[in-house]
Design a protein around this motif. Sequence first.
Motif, mmCIF file in Angstrom:
data_model
loop_
_atom_site.group_PDB
_atom_site.id
_atom_site.type_symbol
_atom_site.label_atom_id
_atom_site.label_comp_id
_atom_site.label_asym_id
_atom_site.label_seq_id
_atom_site.Cartn_x
_atom_site.Cartn_y
_atom_site.Cartn_z
ATOM 1 N N PHE A 4 1.036 -1.107 -0.091
ATOM 2 C CA PHE A 4 -0.137 -0.200 -0.363
ATOM 3 C C PHE A 4 1.029 1.639 -0.217
ATOM 4 O O PHE A 4 1.865 1.273 1.018
ATOM 5 N N ASP A 5 0.940 2.668 -0.490
ATOM 6 C CA ASP A 5 1.276 3.911 -0.777
ATOM 7 C C ASP A 5 0.123 4.304 -1.287
ATOM 8 O O ASP A 5 -1.140 4.127 -2.393
ATOM 9 N N THR A 6 1.290 5.789 -1.192
ATOM 10 C CA THR A 6 -0.282 6.511 -1.873
ATOM 11 C C THR A 6 0.436 7.788 -2.654
ATOM 12 O O THR A 6 1.892 8.231 -2.558
ATOM 13 N N GLU A 7 -0.015 8.812 -3.562
ATOM 14 C CA GLU A 7 1.166 9.497 -4.011
ATOM 15 C C GLU A 7 0.662 11.157 -4.333
ATOM 16 O O GLU A 7 -0.274 10.515 -4.917
ATOM 17 N N SER A 8 0.847 12.068 -3.879
ATOM 18 C CA SER A 8 0.679 13.157 -4.143
ATOM 19 C C SER A 8 1.050 13.964 -4.376
ATOM 20 O O SER A 8 2.572 14.078 -5.620
ATOM 21 N N LYS A 9 0.571 15.542 -5.476
ATOM 22 C CA LYS A 9 1.365 16.096 -6.210
ATOM 23 C C LYS A 9 2.133 16.681 -5.625
ATOM 24 O O LYS A 9 1.694 17.772 -4.553
ATOM 25 N N PRO A 10 3.383 17.506 -5.307
ATOM 26 C CA PRO A 10 4.574 17.749 -4.879
ATOM 27 C C PRO A 10 3.740 19.739 -4.826
ATOM 28 O O PRO A 10 3.721 19.713 -5.668
ATOM 29 N N ARG A 37 5.190 26.015 -2.834
ATOM 30 C CA ARG A 37 5.259 27.111 -2.473
ATOM 31 C C ARG A 37 5.095 26.732 -1.025
ATOM 32 O O ARG A 37 4.579 26.326 -0.396
ATOM 33 N N VAL A 38 5.559 27.967 0.116
ATOM 34 C CA VAL A 38 5.952 28.236 0.757
ATOM 35 C C VAL A 38 4.069 27.989 1.754
ATOM 36 O O VAL A 38 2.814 28.979 1.243
ATOM 37 N N GLY A 39 3.311 27.224 2.570
ATOM 38 C CA GLY A 39 2.318 27.542 3.533
ATOM 39 C C GLY A 39 1.164 26.928 1.628
ATOM 40 O O GLY A 39 0.208 26.736 2.327
ATOM 41 N N GLU A 40 1.497 25.990 0.905
ATOM 42 C CA GLU A 40 0.445 25.604 -0.021
ATOM 43 C C GLU A 40 0.242 24.365 0.156
ATOM 44 O O GLU A 40 1.175 23.736 0.711
ATOM 45 N N ALA A 41 -1.312 24.171 0.646
ATOM 46 C CA ALA A 41 -1.404 23.126 1.082
ATOM 47 C C ALA A 41 -1.886 21.817 0.032
ATOM 48 O O ALA A 41 -1.986 22.312 -0.686
ATOM 49 N N SER A 42 -1.887 20.608 0.586
ATOM 50 C CA SER A 42 -1.576 19.581 -0.782
ATOM 51 C C SER A 42 -3.116 19.179 -0.413
ATOM 52 O O SER A 42 -3.968 19.010 0.409
ATOM 53 N N ASP A 43 -3.910 18.707 -1.742
ATOM 54 C CA ASP A 43 -4.944 18.319 -1.670
ATOM 55 C C ASP A 43 -4.994 16.881 -2.045
ATOM 56 O O ASP A 43 -6.107 16.441 -2.560
ATOM 57 N N GLY A 44 -4.181 16.380 -1.536
ATOM 58 C CA GLY A 44 -3.709 14.608 -1.856
ATOM 59 C C GLY A 44 -4.131 14.239 -1.228
ATOM 60 O O GLY A 44 -5.411 14.185 -0.150
ATOM 61 N N PRO A 45 -4.006 12.757 -0.970
ATOM 62 C CA PRO A 45 -3.645 11.649 -1.905
ATOM 63 C C PRO A 45 -4.200 11.975 -3.769
ATOM 64 O O PRO A 45 -5.928 11.716 -3.577
ATOM 65 N N HIS A 46 -3.478 11.624 -4.233
ATOM 66 C CA HIS A 46 -4.337 11.916 -6.172
ATOM 67 C C HIS A 46 -4.312 10.479 -7.114
ATOM 68 O O HIS A 46 -4.564 9.912 -7.408
ATOM 69 N N ILE A 47 -3.375 9.927 -5.710
ATOM 70 C CA ILE A 47 -3.003 8.134 -6.523
ATOM 71 C C ILE A 47 -3.120 7.650 -5.441
ATOM 72 O O ILE A 47 -2.822 7.846 -4.374
ATOM 73 N N LEU A 48 -3.943 6.633 -5.040
ATOM 74 C CA LEU A 48 -3.498 4.822 -4.288
ATOM 75 C C LEU A 48 -3.216 4.039 -5.308
ATOM 76 O O LEU A 48 -3.789 3.811 -5.972
ATOM 77 N N LEU A 77 -7.832 9.345 -8.024
ATOM 78 C CA LEU A 77 -8.824 9.334 -7.225
ATOM 79 C C LEU A 77 -9.668 10.609 -8.043
ATOM 80 O O LEU A 77 -10.300 11.432 -6.882
ATOM 81 N N HIS A 78 -9.932 11.297 -8.802
ATOM 82 C CA HIS A 78 -10.411 12.291 -9.016
ATOM 83 C C HIS A 78 -11.462 12.193 -9.977
ATOM 84 O O HIS A 78 -12.476 12.796 -9.231
ATOM 85 N N ASP A 79 -11.957 10.209 -10.216
ATOM 86 C CA ASP A 79 -12.954 9.881 -10.148
ATOM 87 C C ASP A 79 -14.040 9.833 -8.971
ATOM 88 O O ASP A 79 -13.039 8.711 -8.212
ATOM 89 N N ALA A 133 8.996 10.810 -8.894
ATOM 90 C CA ALA A 133 8.630 10.528 -7.374
ATOM 91 C C ALA A 133 8.325 12.478 -7.440
ATOM 92 O O ALA A 133 7.333 12.811 -6.449
ATOM 93 N N THR A 134 8.540 12.979 -8.219
ATOM 94 C CA THR A 134 8.411 14.554 -8.319
ATOM 95 C C THR A 134 7.326 15.082 -8.888
ATOM 96 O O THR A 134 7.581 16.603 -9.573
ATOM 97 N N SER A 135 6.634 13.891 -9.157
ATOM 98 C CA SER A 135 6.088 14.568 -11.154
ATOM 99 C C SER A 135 4.632 15.216 -9.910
ATOM 100 O O SER A 135 4.724 14.966 -9.691
ATOM 101 N N ASN A 136 3.615 15.281 -11.533
ATOM 102 C CA ASN A 136 2.629 15.769 -11.219
ATOM 103 C C ASN A 136 2.086 14.122 -10.879
ATOM 104 O O ASN A 136 1.529 14.063 -12.196
ATOM 105 N N TRP A 137 1.348 13.893 -9.698
ATOM 106 C CA TRP A 137 0.271 13.063 -9.631
ATOM 107 C C TRP A 137 -1.292 13.444 -9.694
ATOM 108 O O TRP A 137 -1.446 12.772 -9.994
ATOM 109 N N ALA A 138 -1.362 14.481 -10.056
ATOM 110 C CA ALA A 138 -2.294 15.009 -10.240
ATOM 111 C C ALA A 138 -3.124 15.071 -11.466
ATOM 112 O O ALA A 138 -4.793 15.516 -11.912
ATOM 113 N N ASN A 139 -2.465 14.426 -12.405
ATOM 114 C CA ASN A 139 -2.418 14.414 -14.041
ATOM 115 C C ASN A 139 -2.806 13.621 -14.512
ATOM 116 O O ASN A 139 -3.255 12.585 -13.846
#
Length: 199
Positions: free
Chosen positions: A51-57, A60-71, A84-86, A164-170
């Motif tokens: 089990f693992d998840t990935e979130s869009k990195p 910016r300072v103070g920027e909150a992640s709305d991840g995980p985008h991938i399970l 997880l966008h669907d 690892a640092t790619s856009n997982w929200a794509n």
Amino acid sequence: MNARLPTPDKDAIALLPPFERLNLDRIHLVSTGEQARQAQAQLATARAWGFDTESKPTFRVGEASDGPHILQLSTSERAWVFQLHDPECRAVAAELLARPGIVKAGFGLGDDRKRIVQKLGIEPEGILELNTVFHQRGYRKDMGVKGAVAVLFNQRFIKSKKAATSNWANERLTEAQLVYAANDAYAAIRVWQALGLAD
């Protein structure tokens, strides 16, 4: 156990033969409700999943992640990468993670758990932090997937920094992203089995 067992360092790991990863023919991208239900039926027969998840990195300072985008969930045979966008995919992913009686094994899962609670609105059941098992068995350093694969299989787990640092929200994930994501979960289930936790 009083002895503190050493973990191999980066240089020692670099000399090891590579860990045999899952190729694309054993990795399933799950991006629709129908695909999610098929994955659910196949996963339901296993006693444990990597089990693992990935979130869009966030950069910016103070920027909150709305991840995980991938399970990612994996058996020792194949892996499923849920996007997880669907909404239907999200609902099936939540049901799978909340399902009791199945171990969900991985590394560094504290952050994943918090984000899952926030995003999916469920408390995941049966989460097993593999690092804790290594601590209990006498390894002094924190054990990530690379160290665990080196110790148990005498092999080198390859992780792509670029992936690892790619856009997982794509909406369209690259092959490199799929291989990276799936194999994090696959390595975790192989480690779980090698530790004798399946017995």
